[in-house]
Design a protein around this motif. Structure first.
Motif, PDB file in Angstrom:
ATOM      1  N   MET A   1      -2.692   1.727  -0.481  1.00  0.00           N
ATOM      2  CA  MET A   1      -3.892   1.370   0.288  1.00  0.00           C
ATOM      3  C   MET A   1      -5.021   2.367   0.043  1.00  0.00           C
ATOM      4  N   ALA A   2      -4.694   3.647  -0.005  1.00  0.00           N
ATOM      5  CA  ALA A   2      -5.731   4.658  -0.231  1.00  0.00           C
ATOM      6  C   ALA A   2      -6.278   4.566  -1.651  1.00  0.00           C
ATOM      7  N   GLY A   3      -5.450   4.207  -2.597  1.00  0.00           N
ATOM      8  CA  GLY A   3      -5.893   4.115  -3.977  1.00  0.00           C
ATOM      9  C   GLY A   3      -6.856   2.976  -4.227  1.00  0.00           C
ATOM     10  N   PHE A   4      -6.717   1.895  -3.483  1.00  0.00           N
ATOM     11  CA  PHE A   4      -7.570   0.733  -3.700  1.00  0.00           C
ATOM     12  C   PHE A   4      -8.649   0.561  -2.645  1.00  0.00           C
ATOM     13  N   ALA A   5      -8.711   1.469  -1.684  1.00  0.00           N
ATOM     14  CA  ALA A   5      -9.742   1.378  -0.646  1.00  0.00           C
ATOM     15  C   ALA A   5     -11.072   1.893  -1.192  1.00  0.00           C
TER      16      ALA A   5
ATOM     17  N   ALA B   1      16.810   5.356   6.001  1.00  0.00           N
ATOM     18  CA  ALA B   1      15.655   6.182   6.360  1.00  0.00           C
ATOM     19  C   ALA B   1      14.848   6.558   5.121  1.00  0.00           C
ATOM     20  N   VAL B   2      15.525   6.883   4.035  1.00  0.00           N
ATOM     21  CA  VAL B   2      14.836   7.240   2.790  1.00  0.00           C
ATOM     22  C   VAL B   2      14.080   6.042   2.238  1.00  0.00           C
TER      23      VAL B   2
ATOM     24  N   PHE C   1       8.970   3.373   1.348  1.00  0.00           N
ATOM     25  CA  PHE C   1       8.169   2.157   1.474  1.00  0.00           C
ATOM     26  C   PHE C   1       6.833   2.455   2.148  1.00  0.00           C
ATOM     27  N   PHE C   2       6.869   3.169   3.268  1.00  0.00           N
ATOM     28  CA  PHE C   2       5.637   3.512   3.968  1.00  0.00           C
ATOM     29  C   PHE C   2       4.773   4.465   3.148  1.00  0.00           C
ATOM     30  N   GLY C   3       5.386   5.425   2.495  1.00  0.00           N
ATOM     31  CA  GLY C   3       4.629   6.364   1.667  1.00  0.00           C
ATOM     32  C   GLY C   3       3.931   5.680   0.511  1.00  0.00           C
TER      33      GLY C   3
END
Length: 58
Positions: A33-37, A19-20, A25-27
């Motif tokens: 994605m937000a950093g390069f969008a 779970a961790v 991975f998702f975080g």
């Protein structure tokens, strides 16, 4: 009986570890994605989300 308790403890530890790893991975994927969008894409996504939540924005 001791073997069963040890096995259950190991299974729970493996599930927690999984779970961790999955959450990390998702975080990291979201941060990447937000950093390069482009800024306009992030603005449009936030704007559309506000509309889906019935929050007035203009």
């Amino acid at each position: 009986m001791t073997t069963q308790v040890q096995t259950l403890g190991a299974t729970r530890t493996n599930e927690r570890l999984g779970a961790v790893v999955l959450a990390a991975f998702f975080g990291l994927g979201l941060v990447f994605m937000a950093g390069f969008a482009p800024a306009q894409a992030l603005h449009n996504a936030a704007h559309d989300f506000r509309h889906t939540q019935n929050f007035p924005c203009h």
